[in-house]
Enzyme design. Structure first.
Site, PDB file in Angstrom:
ATOM      1  N   CYS A 205       4.195   2.207  -4.120  1.00 63.89           N
ATOM      2  CA  CYS A 205       3.831   2.846  -2.857  1.00 63.89           C
ATOM      3  C   CYS A 205       4.831   3.916  -2.431  1.00 63.89           C
ATOM      4  CB  CYS A 205       3.681   1.801  -1.763  1.00 63.89           C
ATOM      5  SG  CYS A 205       5.145   0.797  -1.527  1.00 63.89           S
TER       6      CYS A 205
ATOM      7  N   HIS B 283       5.714  -2.063   2.267  1.00 59.70           N
ATOM      8  CA  HIS B 283       4.837  -0.946   1.943  1.00 59.70           C
ATOM      9  C   HIS B 283       5.367   0.310   2.603  1.00 59.70           C
ATOM     10  CE1 HIS B 283       1.171   0.669   0.375  1.00 59.70           C
ATOM     11  NE2 HIS B 283       0.747   1.092   1.562  1.00 59.70           N
TER      12      HIS B 283
ATOM     13  N   ASP C 142      -2.653   6.807   3.793  1.00 56.26           N
ATOM     14  CA  ASP C 142      -2.025   5.943   2.788  1.00 56.26           C
ATOM     15  C   ASP C 142      -2.459   6.362   1.392  1.00 56.26           C
ATOM     16  OD1 ASP C 142      -0.804   4.069   1.297  1.00 56.26           O
ATOM     17  OD2 ASP C 142      -1.805   2.323   2.186  1.00 56.26           O
TER      18      ASP C 142
END
Lengths: 326, 660
Positions: B413, B457, B473
């Site tokens: 991520c 994250h 995202d």
């Protein structure tokens, strides 16, 4: 008078003289002892740590231990509560010996532990009260002749954790007779006083056999007429000339000019000695004459008279004072 | 009571102390353990062989060794540990010269305190259980030291266990109402243990390290409905400064915190476009200031302030676990405009890095000048190009963004968010990295979410015209499972190199999972109600009973009154339930009274058999009756009998006494 003594007196006034005592909330006192004080300081330190570091588990620990201290108060109290105490007097003794009392400890409930008893300065431990009943011998130094009243009894316990002390003071009525301290009189006085009382003379006046008389209670078995008994004529005592004419007399007046207590000590020794040898003897005190006889009962009577003797002339007191000054 | 301890008592103390101090031995220098262990062994053999206690020559030597040992711990860690280890050394040394009851008492007291120091470092549920166990054991030791009578382990443990259990109710009351402070009394020594968790600077590879830890970050309980899985974005902080490799929290933003309290208002200026969710977060002692909130929170809990970037920050480092409630809107719009300061901060890019990426962004922006459309196209590009989502990306060099985007194309991520932020900043859209957690495991047993470190994250947030700060995202474009399910499932499907351990899979798929969740639920309640009970919770608790307005001394008075009543109740129970005599004792006493009336009194030190003989001497004609009564009484009192048989025997005893 120290504070502790004052408290003790106050407590004893509240515990009246009685033959038996059952411990209850009226007479049981509970306080933390020295270890308890240390434990409380420890708790405060723990609380301080818990407050500063704000750790919940530290708080939990501190509070559990605090409550533990609280619970032990109940445990310790319960260890004494309901205990039944009574005091029996033990055997008599002489001045300078230890008089003993038998403390009977009874509990209707099981599981009493670590009890401690004290009369005057001697502590006695009772670690476990088995079978609900136990007899503890408690000794007291006998320093004076006459009746020795049991001093106040102190009973204490710090079961289970040793942090809390529960105790009680009790006035249990019980007494023991204390005889004068036996003291061998000097030779010359002994001659004057008790004739040949202190000379080894196992068969006095045996040659001067006079006849028989019916047996009286208290006669020495040594003088029993065994032949007469064997021929089923009954119990007779042989009478000897010497025994009649020269009975041993232990007399107060034989020791004139000597301090009262010392006189009594001499007499005590003579009586002990005479009893040991199974002699027939009598004792003369001012106002009292005992015997002559030779029996345990007579022996006891003599000793008791000596123990409880209250006379004594002014002259003898004077002499005593002179002796003391010397 | 004074006096030397018996062999049994000393051995017992050694065993108890060993069990109790076990956790300490793992914590402190090995030398401390050696001192204790040798001391214990030495005592053991000393007792066997009647050796004397250590003399004046050995003692100073022991003290020096002890001081060295605690010094070793001191240099290796914090002051607090040093102090605790010093105490431990003292306890170990005391063991060497353990002789009489007083030594035993000192040993027990130091053990109590040593257990307490353990909780300054560790307050897990296991430690809570350990607390009870060790209090039980040390108390047993104290009882054993105090008693002269030898008693069995079983009897000792039963006695101390009963004491501890009976103490618990009062301890609970004290725990609940003893006034808690909101600040420590004096400064807290810093704890040395490093915590795993988010850091305030992020380089792309950081998150894959976190993703290997199973540790719980926090727990969240929703009141009412839970948001959809794809909305579970937990914000921790925003990272605005980029040096070409790393993202950092903006130091300038810290200075302008005051000025940007305007952001606080923007917390309230949200225009919700979806439902609100109310929840409560249980957070352990992180030793950090940031607090977690579901994107985006609409307010700030007590003892916290709004930080730059719409985040929440505690007023001081979290030395203690806390519990706070929030209201969040996962879907929202933001009105107004961005300030110049923010515009400047959130679009800066260092020169000489990621040139290729910036070129790519400019080319793309020429084709799609509408910001919303641009964002969609970039995400689509991520989705269509052969990007891989992997826990173990290749190591990147000095220009990680370009290397990742055009060369390796394997990342976690952090890589995607970092690249996305550079792309958006290049075309003038204010953008920042947001780090936090995504998702969480739902625990049906306690109805709450467990968010673990591996759920860590990173995503980006961009100021788009019309919607304000908008969550984007890029990881979701590459691995939608990450958003919709969980990190493990995303990795299992996307990462060929990822092997979830056999045990993890087995646990997840078996009945054991239920037990695991139940255990976590117990842990959560424990943390919420016991560990997290602070002045604030205490206030809530008191408020519930309407006692919150009381001053501490009034509370103390109330407590004293409560204690008084409780003690009176306990005492009266004690007095009323006074010594009930057993049936046989009562019957026998009646018998003794009867005899006394006829002239034979039982003496207080006379046993029943002696009394029996004396009675028969007195009344030979009644010997059968006297024998019967006495034998029955002795049988009942001193010999165990079956319950049924017992009632029979008691009846005949009573009958015998009546007819006497």
């Amino acid at each position: 008078m120290s504070f502790a003594t004052r408290v003790r007196r106050w407590a004893l006034r509240r515990a009246p003289q009685s033959a038996q005592a059952i411990l209850n909330h009226r007479c049981i006192y509970v306080l933390p002892n020295a270890r308890g004080a240390v434990f409380i300081i420890l708790l405060l330190l723990m609380l301080l740590a818990a407050m500063n570091y704000q750790k919940s588990l530290a708080y939990v620990m501190t509070f559990i231990l605090g409550s533990l201290l609280h619970s032990t108060i109940v445990y310790t109290y319960r260890n004494l509560s309901g205990l039944k105490l009574s005091l029996n007097s033990g055997r008599a003794c002489f001045v300078g010996d230890l008089a003993s009392f038998q403390l009977v400890v009874e509990s209707p409930r099981k599981g009493r532990q670590q009890l401690r008893f004290r009369i005057s300065e001697y502590w006695k431990n009772l670690d476990h009260l088995r079978g609900g009943r136990e007899v503890v011998d408690i000794e007291v130094a006998a320093s004076k002749r006459g009746w020795l009243q049991a001093p106040p009894l102190e009973v204490e316990t710090d079961f289970p954790m040793g942090l809390i002390r529960a105790w009680s003071w009790q006035n249990l009525s019980s007494q023991v007779l204390v005889y004068p301290h036996p003291l061998a009189p000097p030779e010359r006085l002994a001659q004057r006083g008790g004739g040949d009382g202190d000379k080894p003379n196992p068969t006095p006046g045996q040659e001067d056999y006079q006849g028989m008389r019916p047996y009286h209670f208290g006669d020495s078995p040594r003088h029993l007429a065994w032949k007469a008994l064997a021929s089923e004529k009954g119990l007779f005592t042989k009478v000897f000339d010497a025994a009649v004419s020269d009975d041993m007399w232990f007399e107060w007046d034989a020791f004139s000019g000597i301090a009262v207590e010392r006189r009594l000590s001499y007499l005590t020794w003579q009586i002990l000695e005479a009893d040991r040898r199974n002699l027939i003897y009598g004792m003369k005190l001012p106002g009292t004459t005992l015997g002559p006889a030779s029996s345990k009962k007579h022996f006891k009577q003599c000793l008791q008279a000596l123990a409880l003797f209250e006379g004594g002339t002014a002259e003898s007191h004077k002499v005593e004072a002179v002796n003391n000054a010397r | 009571m004074q006096g030397n301890l018996s062999q049994q008592q000393i051995q017992r103390l050694i065993v108890l102390q060993g069990v109790v101090l076990l956790p300490h031995f793992f914590r402190f220098s090995w030398l401390v353990t050696v001192i204790w262990g040798v001391g214990a062994l030495w005592q053991w053999f000393r007792l066997r062989n009647n050796w004397p206690l250590p003399g004046k020559k050995i003692k100073p030597l022991l003290v020096i060794v002890g001081l060295v040992a605690s010094g070793m711990t001191l240099s290796g860690s914090g002051k607090l540990e040093g102090a605790a280890s010093f105490l431990l050394v003292m306890a170990a040394l005391k063991l060497w010269e353990l002789k009489n009851s007083r030594d035993g008492f000192v040993l027990a007291c130091t053990s109590y305190f040593l257990i307490l120091t353990l909780f300054l470092f560790d307050q897990t549920l296991l430690m809570g259980a350990y607390l009870l166990l060790s209090i039980w054991l040390i108390t047993m030791g104290l009882i054993s030291v105090n008693g002269r009578a030898e008693f069995s382990w079983k009897a000792g443990l039963k006695l101390s266990g009963g004491l501890v259990l009976q103490s618990l109710p009062l301890a609970v009351v004290l725990f609940l109402i003893f006034p808690r402070l909101s600040t420590p009394l004096w400064s807290i020594w810093k704890e040395s243990s490093a915590k795993v968790g988010l850091s305030d600077q992020v380089s792309p590879g950081d998150f894959s390290r976190l993703s290997k830890t199973n540790e719980v970050a926090f727990r969240a309980k929703f009141f009412g409905e839970r948001p959809a899985r794809s909305d579970l974005y937990w914000r921790a902080m925003v990272l605005s400064e980029f040096d070409g490799v790393r993202w950092r929290r903006a130091p300038r933003a810290k200075q302008l915190q005051e000025y940007y309290l305007g952001q606080l208002q923007s917390l309230h200026q949200l225009t919700p476009t979806g439902p609100a969710y109310e929840y409560e977060i249980t957070l352990g002692a992180t030793e950090q200031r940031w607090m977690f909130a579901l994107d985006r929170p609409s307010g700030v809990p007590l003892d916290a302030t709004a930080a730059y970037g719409g985040n929440i920050q505690a007023n001081s480092k979290l030395h203690l676990p806390i519990l706070y409630q929030l209201l969040s809107y996962p879907s929202y719009r933001m009105a107004g405009s961005i300030s110049d300061f923010e515009l400047d901060l959130e679009t800066q890019l260092p020169d000489g890095y990621a040139e290729q990426t910036r070129q790519f962004a400019r080319d793309m922006f020429k084709k799609y000048p509408n910001p919303q459309q641009f964002v969609r196209q970039v995400l689509a590009w991520f989705n269509q190009q052969p990007f891989y989502y992997t826990l173990e990306p290749p190591r990147l060099g000095n220009n990680p963004v370009d290397e990742f985007l055009f060369d390796s194309r394997r990342g976690f991520c952090g890589h995607y968010a970092s690249a996305m932020a550079v792309i958006l900043r290049e075309v003038g859209l204010p953008t920042r990295l947001v780090s936090g957690y995504l998702g969480g495991e739902y625990n049906p047993v306690g109805n709450y979410l467990i968010v673990r470190q591996r759920d860590a994250h990173a995503w980006v947030e961009s100021w788009l015209p019309g919607t304000g700060w908008t969550r984007i995202d890029p990881t979701g474009a590459v691995a939608p499972e990450r958003v919709l399910q969980s990190v493990e499932e995303a990795l299992e499907q996307r990462d060929p190199g990822y092997q979830s351990s056999f045990f993890e899979t087995a646990i997840r798929d078996s009945w054991f999972n239920g037990a695991r969740l139940a255990w976590d639920s117990v842990n959560n309640s424990y943390n919420r109600w016991l560990i997290g009970y602070d002045h604030q919770r205490q206030n809530e608790f008191l408020k519930y009973f309407g006692l919150d307005t009381l001053k501490p001394w009034q509370l103390a008075a109330l407590f004293a009154a409560f204690m008084g009543i409780a003690s009176m109740v306990a005492l009266s129970a004690l007095l009323l339930g006074r010594e009930k005599l057993s049936a046989e004792s009562m019957a026998y006493q009646a018998f003794c009274r009867k005899c006394a009336r006829r002239g034979v009194t039982r003496l207080s030190n006379e046993g029943p058999i002696d009394f029996q003989l004396r009675l028969i001497e007195q009344w030979p004609e009644k010997d059968a009756q006297i024998d019967k009564i006495t034998n029955l009484y002795i049988q009942l009192r001193y010999l165990p009998a079956q319950a049924k048989q017992r009632t029979e025997l008691v009846r005949s005893l009573k009958k015998g006494v009546r007819s006497f």
